[in-house]
Each structure stands twice: as C-alpha cells, then as structure tokens.
Write an enzyme that holds these catalytic residues in place. Sequence first.
Site, PDB file in Angstrom:
ATOM      1  CE1 TYR A  20      -3.640   2.469   0.599  1.00 52.61           C
ATOM      2  CE2 TYR A  20      -2.809   2.806   2.828  1.00 52.61           C
ATOM      3  CZ  TYR A  20      -3.670   3.145   1.802  1.00 52.61           C
ATOM      4  OH  TYR A  20      -4.579   4.167   1.992  1.00 52.61           O
ATOM      5  CE1 TYR A 174      -5.937  -3.298   8.010  1.00 50.35           C
ATOM      6  CE2 TYR A 174      -6.639  -1.013   8.103  1.00 50.35           C
ATOM      7  CZ  TYR A 174      -5.690  -1.972   8.326  1.00 50.35           C
ATOM      8  OH  TYR A 174      -4.487  -1.624   8.891  1.00 50.35           O
ATOM      9  CG  HIS A 175     -10.354   1.540   7.954  1.00 51.96           C
ATOM     10  ND1 HIS A 175     -10.392   1.434   6.586  1.00 51.96           N
ATOM     11  CD2 HIS A 175      -9.161   2.106   8.250  1.00 51.96           C
ATOM     12  CE1 HIS A 175      -9.273   1.925   6.085  1.00 51.96           C
ATOM     13  NE2 HIS A 175      -8.513   2.340   7.063  1.00 51.96           N
ATOM     14  CE  LYS A 533      -9.246  12.677  14.145  1.00 48.99           C
ATOM     15  NZ  LYS A 533      -7.828  12.520  14.533  1.00 48.99           N
ATOM     16  CG  ASP A 537      -6.304  11.978  11.367  1.00 50.05           C
ATOM     17  OD1 ASP A 537      -6.483  10.927  10.731  1.00 50.05           O
ATOM     18  OD2 ASP A 537      -6.025  12.021  12.577  1.00 50.05           O
ATOM     19  CG  HIS A 539      -7.016   6.936  11.082  1.00 48.22           C
ATOM     20  ND1 HIS A 539      -7.634   5.720  10.974  1.00 48.22           N
ATOM     21  CD2 HIS A 539      -6.140   6.997  10.048  1.00 48.22           C
ATOM     22  CE1 HIS A 539      -7.150   5.062   9.937  1.00 48.22           C
ATOM     23  NE2 HIS A 539      -6.247   5.821   9.357  1.00 48.22           N
TER      24      HIS A 539
END
Length: 654
Positions: A20, A174-175, A533, A537, A539
């Site tokens: 990746y 995945y996340h 935040k 981003d 995440h």
Amino acid sequence: MTNTDHRQGKSDRPWLIRTYAGHSTATASNALYRSNLAKGQTGLSVAFDLPTQTGYDSDHTLARGEVGKVGVPVCHLGDMRALFDQIPLDQMNTSMTINATAPWLLSLYIAVAEEQGADIRGLQGTVQNDLIKEYLSRGTYICPPKPSLKMIADVAEYCYSSVPKWNPMNVCSYHLQEAGATPEQELAFALATGQAVLDELQPRVPAEDFPALVGRISFFVNAGIRFVTEMCKMRAFVDLWDEICETRYGVSDPKFRRFRYGVQVNSLGLTEQQPENNVYRILIEMLAVTLSKKARARAVQLPAWNEALGLPRPWDQQWSMRMQQILAYETDLLEYEDLFEGNPAVDRKVEELKTGARAELANLEGMGGAVASIEYMKSRLVDSNAERLNRIERNETIVVGVNRWTEGEPSPLQTEDGGIMVVDPAVEQEQISRLNDWRQDRDDAEVQAALVALRAAAKAGDNIMPPSIAAAKAGVTTGEWAEEMRKAHGTYRGPTGVSGSVSNKTEGLDDLREKVDVVSDKLGRRLKFLVGKPGLDGHSNGAEQIAFRARDCGMDISYDGIRLTPAELVAAAIEDQAHVVGLSILSGSHLPLVQETMDRMRAAGLAHIPVIVGGIIPDDDANTLKQMGVARVYTPKDFELNSIMSDITILATP
C-alpha cells in the site's frame, strides 16, 4: 504413503502481492511503484492523500499541512497521468483505496487508460468505494449515506456494462477492526454493508444479469494477531457470504457466491515500543489469510515494521514484500489442499462466529439495515474499542514490549533518519504550483460545460460515471468534482459514538474521579475538556477513547468529531470555556495545524489554556510542539489512558 499423496494435482497461483503506497507527489509515487514492480510486486495498491480522499484540491484551506502526507495527491488528469507513467494499465491489477471520491478517481484512471490506448473492458482492479465504514471508522466521507450509496451503485452499474473485469466495490471491514470491532461485529457490519449495496443495485440490472454483478463485489478484510480466531473469521466470511448470496439473492451459481477478498494485516496492533517485534506480528497475521485454502486471500498487502513510527521507507516496504514472496515461492504451501478442513476446533470456532454474526445481522436488519443503523454501529464500535484498551491497561491482554517485557535493547533498524521517511514540507507548495499551472492551461469553456453536465446528472439522479469521465478529460479538478456533489447532495457529519451524558462506567476510576471533583471545586465548575481533530484526519479512534475515558472520569467533555479547522476549535474553546484543549492528529500534519491553533489561541487571549497533542509524532517534532507551547505530547506508546487523565487534572488545576 509418500509426502506427495496429500498434495492437490496442481499448485495454486500465488495471491496478488501488493504494498500500500503513495506519498509526496504523483511523480515520486510513480518511481516507487515502478521500483516495487521491478522487485517482484504483482499488483499496485494506491494510497491517496487526505485532500484527495475528501474531495479538496491541494490549495484548499482544509488541505493545509495534509498534502502528500498519507498518500499521493491527485487533483486532475495530469496528476493521474504522472502517477501511472510507463505503467501499462491494461497489464496491471490496480487497487485504489478511495471511497467518497471513488467515482472521480476511477474516471481519471479510465481516462488515462484510454490515453494509453487500452481497451477499458480489459482493465482489472478495484476501487474500495465503501462509504458505510467511512461513517463508522475512517472518516473520509463527503455526502450523506443515501446519495453516497447511490453513487456506489452508479460505479457498479457502469463497471458492469463498460469495465466488466473491474471490482466496483470493496466492502471494507479492515477499519472496523481498527475501530475496535469484535470478530462477530466485523463479520456482521461488513456483510450488512454488502447487503445494502446489493439491495441498491438489484433493481438496476436485468434479473438474469444480477448474479454476475454479485460476483464482482469483493471485500477488504483485516487480519489481527489472534491467529486461530482470524483464520476462522475468514472461513466464516466465506460461509456467510455464500449463504447470503444464495438465500437472500437467489444466486445459484457457486462461482458468483465466492467470497473474494484482499487483505491488509492489522496496523492497529503495531507498536511504537520495540517496533522490530512488528515483523513477527505481520508474519503471523499474514498466515491467517494464506494457510487456509478455503479462505485464502486473493490479494495481500502488508504494512511495514515501522508504520507505528511514521511513513515507511522503500527498504521497509521491500522487506514486507519479501515476506510474502518467501511464503508463496519458497514454501510448499500452495501445493496442498486445505490444511484445516474437518478440524473440530476450527469447525467449532467457525460455527460460533457465524452464530454471533447472524444474530447481529438480524439485529441490524430489524433496525432497517446498515444505512439506518450507522449510529448504533458506531456506538458499539466505540464501546468495543474501550473494552479492548481496558484489557491492555489491566494486563489481561498481553502486548509484548508494551505492558510486559518492556525492557530491551535499542533497535538498530532505527537509523539516523529516525527509521522513517519524512515528506518534505516544500512538496505542498510545489503541488499547488502545478495545480495552478493546470488550471491556467486548460480550456475554461470546456471545463464549465463539463461541470454543467455533471451538475445536471447529479440533480436528475442519472448515473454519475459518464459525465465524470467527460469532466476528467476536460480538465476538471478533484475539488471541483466534489463541490458539485456537495451542492447536489449536501455534506454530512457522522456520529461520534461518544455521548456527553454522565457516565456509569466508573469501575476502577474512583481515585481519578475524586481528583476531577477536587479540581472542579477549585475551578468553581466542572472541569471542561475540549477534544478536537483539526485538519482532514478521519482516524478518530484515539480521540474517541480519550473523550470516552475523560467522561468516565467525571469531566465535562466536548467532542464534535472530525474535520474541524483550527479557527472552529478555538471558537469552541471560547464558547465552552474549556480548561484544557486536546488535539488528535494522526496524518503527520501536526506541526502546521498545531502552530495555527496555538497562534489563534494566543490571539484570542487563550494562551493560559493548556493544550495537549496526541498522534504519530517523531521525537524531534514532539520537541518542536513543546517549543510552540504545547503542554504534553502523547504517542501510541502512551497507552495508559488513566495517566493521561491524571495529567489533564494537573494541567487544569488553577
């Protein structure tokens, strides 16, 4: 009986071997891709930077500090052309990790392929194109769920007729695991997403063609460190997807019911402490998705040992690629039938996971499906992640080098460059300069006509792909395309999963709650902690867990989710009369974003309010942040949330 008696007649082909990758600029990323292909990589996996993922050009105010940090910036056809220079797309299998702007990036890819002379019907690859997991875990969404689901279906419908070998949607669990999902939640939430997409697609194609379209839906799955559970989860995915395709959608041909998945093994479990241990973690996690023939991944990409520290260097990526090549080409794994078929322990675990996933799926179905259940799923993930972190803090889950066996030798792999690659800050201005040149050189009348057609298609509910491809060829930019989608469908703020109400999760927090009470008495009101935040981003797992624990400790928290500007956060600090401000930034853009926040706080007369910062922050950068006036800097090694809570009470004490 000879050793060969258990072998299948013919060896399996190896899975697609990917890394990746993408950073800095399209030209630099192209050089990396061609180097990796020369080293034996068999497919490409493109990482895009956050402005590209969220539909902003590199010169947008929200893109400041984010350009080229977590991936490659692609603002227009020229960038995509440079990204794949000297890489024949008709011979490549390309995975693009892109979601909200997936229709646009695929349009640019198709336009470049046509420039190369490729027959687009032969293009092979995948766009992730999964928005539901973005609302739950990654945060790069743009529009509300329903129009986003419609655009996902637009891509699938277009690919079905025009790019039939392309995977138009990659359901991404995945996340979900990175956000704390249990295996049962990962199974159920991902499968519910797949159902939502197929429900949207089914009326769009003739009934006799629908099974083939079902067969193009693929998955992108996480593999964590609990090897047996993860391998059984993959087998459960295979069984449950087959079951759903047959019973819910009436797909009779088994080949269209196959669970086709690629995998990136778990970056969440990589540690900043003793980072060399991550090599073993990555290997064990890869085995979970390769040893079982029944549930073997079709494509594998591995993180590098140092991803908890920052951006891997080319050598680090090469090392992870060699891990795959050794397993695929040096061992005899691919010569054998499934090694786990009929194993009673495996069968038991698979059935247990399937039972739990079916129950959660039924629960989601009762709420109206995945789209209607976004807020519920988000809150469940935050709860599960809190429990995961609690187990590590209580030493119930052992993490080598983190909460056990923490003493060790310094890593010789972390050389004078800090063991990571750092993107030159000048890259951003260079990218903006190229963008300005692009705008100046294009035909404005052609661009405006393309945007008018795009706007009309979005407003009428037509398939967005044909006018997007035309817009790509006309020179439209990523930000311009996304702005038309924002105008047509509006923007969206996903749920945070963190309630501001008084917590009843107070076990083991008595001392901290007492400290908060004492400080609050001195302050004359409840200690107010603002968690923010800044930047793009998405995440949000760390910020959510900090806010969650602060609330449990009795603080009055303010957390409005992702993607706020420094100006908005300073305004919130004034309005909320915050006693401490916490900033979470994992994209590498901490220096410019924190600097702007600190400058704005000083200008607003808030210099007395302590600011703490968390993220993937190298030591040199941590020192720079402290010189800016930041009171505390936390990185992934600071996993004891209660210690952070204690620091906050000290900082807030008048």
